[in-house]
Write a protein that holds these residues in place. Structure first.
Motif, PDB file in Angstrom:
ATOM      1  N   GLY A 191       0.760  -1.206   0.009  1.00  0.00           N
ATOM      2  CA  GLY A 191       0.117  -0.020   0.095  1.00  0.00           C
ATOM      3  C   GLY A 191       1.005   1.235   0.101  1.00  0.00           C
ATOM      4  N   VAL A 192       1.750   1.349   0.980  1.00  0.00           N
ATOM      5  CA  VAL A 192       2.774   2.420   1.138  1.00  0.00           C
ATOM      6  C   VAL A 192       3.573   2.715  -0.244  1.00  0.00           C
ATOM      7  CG1 VAL A 192       4.595   3.463   2.089  1.00  0.00           C
ATOM      8  CG2 VAL A 192       2.950   2.345   3.371  1.00  0.00           C
ATOM      9  N   THR A 193       3.838   1.571  -0.812  1.00  0.00           N
ATOM     10  CA  THR A 193       4.855   1.665  -2.253  1.00  0.00           C
ATOM     11  C   THR A 193       3.912   2.324  -3.244  1.00  0.00           C
ATOM     12  OG1 THR A 193       5.981  -0.087  -1.279  1.00  0.00           O
ATOM     13  CG2 THR A 193       6.341   0.710  -3.720  1.00  0.00           C
ATOM     14  N   VAL A 194       2.623   1.747  -3.482  1.00  0.00           N
ATOM     15  CA  VAL A 194       1.921   1.980  -4.472  1.00  0.00           C
ATOM     16  C   VAL A 194       1.631   3.830  -4.291  1.00  0.00           C
ATOM     17  CG1 VAL A 194      -0.481   2.065  -5.391  1.00  0.00           C
ATOM     18  CG2 VAL A 194       0.668  -0.020  -4.998  1.00  0.00           C
ATOM     19  N   LEU A 195       1.176   4.112  -2.948  1.00  0.00           N
ATOM     20  CA  LEU A 195       0.775   5.600  -2.850  1.00  0.00           C
ATOM     21  C   LEU A 195       1.914   6.472  -2.923  1.00  0.00           C
ATOM     22  CD1 LEU A 195      -1.555   5.416   0.387  1.00  0.00           C
ATOM     23  CD2 LEU A 195      -2.067   5.732  -1.962  1.00  0.00           C
ATOM     24  N   TYR A 196       3.235   6.043  -2.506  1.00  0.00           N
ATOM     25  CA  TYR A 196       4.498   6.732  -3.015  1.00  0.00           C
ATOM     26  C   TYR A 196       4.546   6.928  -4.436  1.00  0.00           C
ATOM     27  CZ  TYR A 196       9.215   8.407  -2.697  1.00  0.00           C
ATOM     28  OH  TYR A 196      10.168   9.318  -2.929  1.00  0.00           O
ATOM     29  N   ILE A 197       4.514   5.957  -5.434  1.00  0.00           N
ATOM     30  CA  ILE A 197       4.622   6.294  -6.639  1.00  0.00           C
ATOM     31  C   ILE A 197       3.847   7.215  -7.184  1.00  0.00           C
ATOM     32  CG2 ILE A 197       4.640   4.927  -8.947  1.00  0.00           C
ATOM     33  CD1 ILE A 197       5.618   2.552  -7.614  1.00  0.00           C
ATOM     34  N   LEU A 198       2.391   7.058  -6.643  1.00  0.00           N
ATOM     35  CA  LEU A 198       1.144   7.615  -7.268  1.00  0.00           C
ATOM     36  C   LEU A 198       1.332   9.195  -6.654  1.00  0.00           C
ATOM     37  CD1 LEU A 198      -1.672   6.963  -8.410  1.00  0.00           C
ATOM     38  CD2 LEU A 198      -2.501   6.974  -6.050  1.00  0.00           C
ATOM     39  N   THR A 199       1.904   9.562  -5.573  1.00  0.00           N
ATOM     40  CA  THR A 199       1.841  10.944  -5.088  1.00  0.00           C
ATOM     41  C   THR A 199       2.884  11.765  -5.432  1.00  0.00           C
ATOM     42  OG1 THR A 199       2.457  10.208  -3.045  1.00  0.00           O
ATOM     43  CG2 THR A 199       0.199  10.358  -3.330  1.00  0.00           C
ATOM     44  N   ARG A 200       4.141  10.856  -6.135  1.00  0.00           N
ATOM     45  CA  ARG A 200       5.451  11.798  -6.038  1.00  0.00           C
ATOM     46  C   ARG A 200       5.004  12.695  -7.329  1.00  0.00           C
ATOM     47  NH1 ARG A 200      11.545  10.150  -5.617  1.00  0.00           N
ATOM     48  NH2 ARG A 200      11.982  11.701  -7.070  1.00  0.00           N
ATOM     49  N   ALA A 201       5.267  14.020  -6.873  1.00  0.00           N
ATOM     50  CA  ALA A 201       4.842  14.911  -7.953  1.00  0.00           C
ATOM     51  C   ALA A 201       5.482  15.024  -9.220  1.00  0.00           C
ATOM     52  CB  ALA A 201       5.001  16.316  -7.601  1.00  0.00           C
ATOM     53  N   ASP A 202       6.661  14.843  -9.260  1.00  0.00           N
ATOM     54  CA  ASP A 202       7.591  14.714 -10.485  1.00  0.00           C
ATOM     55  C   ASP A 202       7.592  13.399 -11.288  1.00  0.00           C
ATOM     56  OD1 ASP A 202       9.087  13.495  -8.251  1.00  0.00           O
ATOM     57  OD2 ASP A 202      11.061  13.898  -9.243  1.00  0.00           O
ATOM     58  N   TRP A 203       6.768  12.514 -10.898  1.00  0.00           N
ATOM     59  CA  TRP A 203       6.636  11.152 -11.360  1.00  0.00           C
ATOM     60  C   TRP A 203       5.058  11.430 -11.967  1.00  0.00           C
ATOM     61  CZ3 TRP A 203       8.481   6.965  -7.570  1.00  0.00           C
ATOM     62  CH2 TRP A 203       9.977   6.705  -7.679  1.00  0.00           C
ATOM     63  N   LYS A 204       4.463  12.268 -11.881  1.00  0.00           N
ATOM     64  CA  LYS A 204       3.141  12.545 -12.588  1.00  0.00           C
ATOM     65  C   LYS A 204       3.202  12.332 -14.171  1.00  0.00           C
ATOM     66  CE  LYS A 204       0.274  13.512  -9.040  1.00  0.00           C
ATOM     67  NZ  LYS A 204       0.434  14.503  -7.927  1.00  0.00           N
ATOM     68  N   ARG A 205       2.086  11.897 -14.886  1.00  0.00           N
ATOM     69  CA  ARG A 205       2.116  11.821 -16.070  1.00  0.00           C
ATOM     70  C   ARG A 205       2.302  13.045 -16.894  1.00  0.00           C
ATOM     71  NH1 ARG A 205      -1.261  10.420 -20.768  1.00  0.00           N
ATOM     72  NH2 ARG A 205      -0.939   8.571 -21.586  1.00  0.00           N
ATOM     73  N   PRO A 206       3.160  13.402 -17.779  1.00  0.00           N
ATOM     74  CA  PRO A 206       3.257  14.645 -18.551  1.00  0.00           C
ATOM     75  C   PRO A 206       2.049  14.789 -19.342  1.00  0.00           C
ATOM     76  CG  PRO A 206       4.961  13.162 -19.250  1.00  0.00           C
ATOM     77  CD  PRO A 206       4.512  12.240 -18.402  1.00  0.00           C
TER      78      PRO A 206
END
Lengths: 264, 264
Positions: free
Chosen positions: B225-240
């Protein structure tokens, strides 16, 4: 400069810095979060008073100190500490930081009392420690919370850390803060469930009053968590950067050509 | 236009649209999430096989269909559906959307099978339904998940909704999606705890192998759960945002002077 010029300059600094009116719906959500948080604390007290014989530091009732302290410290106060930057939008950044740090210290101390209570109680009764999923999650959350506090303090309150280091660490601090808060709520739910099943056993399925009360308490705990996270993550409710910070950030940008820090 | 001109135009569109290299660390975090997710599924299977007699649709083993389906559907597939926009960064937005929707449908169907299994089992055994905190949270999460899917479908895949409506709903969809995912993980932990305490009772405190295995499974569930949320919320990893969307957003901005949509 004339008064009028100064006034105009101040106004332009303020509008650039986003010292704006608080977003319309924010106070209602904050009020809801406080209502939920206080209800959770009161209901935990009522549950312990009505069905568990109340609270005492000596004897068998020492166990009951544990859930009450955890709910006050690691749920209510930790949640409120996360909201400080949303509620005090136009105070000086330093004041807000200190309040944020103090609320977390208070939460940490109260949680420590709750932790001592349960270990004492186990020793008294000859129970083993740290065998359940609740206890594993709990001890992990407590250690993470303490580490997060130490690292947060040394980056943001201690004067040593550079501006660019702070702005690189900030998003990590926010993510792990929110994560530790969510894990705290989850751990509380596991503990509540454990306390219910140990006492009620098969009677849980007959809709005993205590079971229903505790289920409602569990849902309210989860609702408090969701409300706090909603306020925390809503992009247009973030704290606007202030004049002082903006000026500082400009200076540093010019000096270092680093990335501009996003406001908390 | 010559080939060179076309090529150059394409390049300028792509760079404007942010078709950039995938952020360096993202693949490692995605790999970690998949490793954790698959371990959780395998370990749930191992737990049910080793300590609970395996799985069958008829008879007493029907109960075991419930945890396995829930972990596959509402944990692993739901988590992966949230990651689709981070993993498929440069596919057409429509393809990504359809995949996101399909993974959620699959998760929903598998969860429904898990739900039917436990209600069937309860009826067979004459147990009451929906008395525990786990069941209350579970039924709430399932309903919320279904509603979120319906609303998401009608806003984003059904052609009716206007551009400005979509961009206003998007942050809500993202927040509630993440929240439902977190609640699913929490509900799974409550269920695991319930299954342990009903069977092991006081033996839980003697560090029985099943108890320890289930505790580790619980920690891995939380880590997924924590890993998925980390990937999801990291601002510079958002889809361009992509060329097509940017062009569209420009057109609509000119037409409506609405706010520009933030990319998922």
């Amino acid at each position: 400069m004339t008064y009028w010029e100064v006034k105009q300059q101040l106004f332009s600094m303020e509008s650039r810095a986003g010292v704006a009116a608080t977003p319309g719906a924010l106070p209602y959500y904050v009020a809801l979060s406080q209502l939920l948080g206080l209800t959770v604390v009161a209901m935990t007290g009522a549950w312990l008073g009505l069905y568990r014989g109340g609270i005492a530091w000596e004897g068998a009732l020492q166990f009951n100190v544990h859930p009450l302290c955890m709910v006050i410290g690691l749920i209510f106060l930790q949640g409120d500490a996360l909201l400080v930057y949303r509620v005090f939008r136009n105070e000086a950044k330093r004041t807000t930081k200190v309040l944020h740090g103090l609320l977390h210290v208070l939460a940490l101390i109260i949680a420590l009392v709750g932790l001592v209570a349960v270990f004492n109680y186990h020793r008294q009764k000859g129970y083993s420690d740290l065998y359940s999923l609740h206890s594993w999650c709990g001890i992990l959350v407590f250690v993470l919370y303490f580490v997060q506090w130490l690292v947060g303090f040394s980056f943001f309150l201690f004067p040593g850390a550079s501006f660019s280091l702070r702005s690189r660490y900030r998003p990590q601090h926010v993510f792990f803060g929110a994560t530790i808060f969510v894990l705290s709520v989850g751990t509380a739910l596991l503990g509540l469930k454990e306390a219910l099943l140990f006492k009620l056993g098969a009677k849980y399925s007959t809709f005993e009053a205590e079971g229903v009360l505790a289920n409602v308490l569990g849902l309210l705990l989860a609702s408090f968590g969701v409300t706090v996270l909603y306020i925390l993550t809503r992009a247009d409710w973030k704290r606007p950067p202030q004049a002082e910070e903006q000026a500082l950030s400009m200076d540093f940008k010019t000096l270092t050509e680093g990335d501009s820090p996003s406001s908390q």
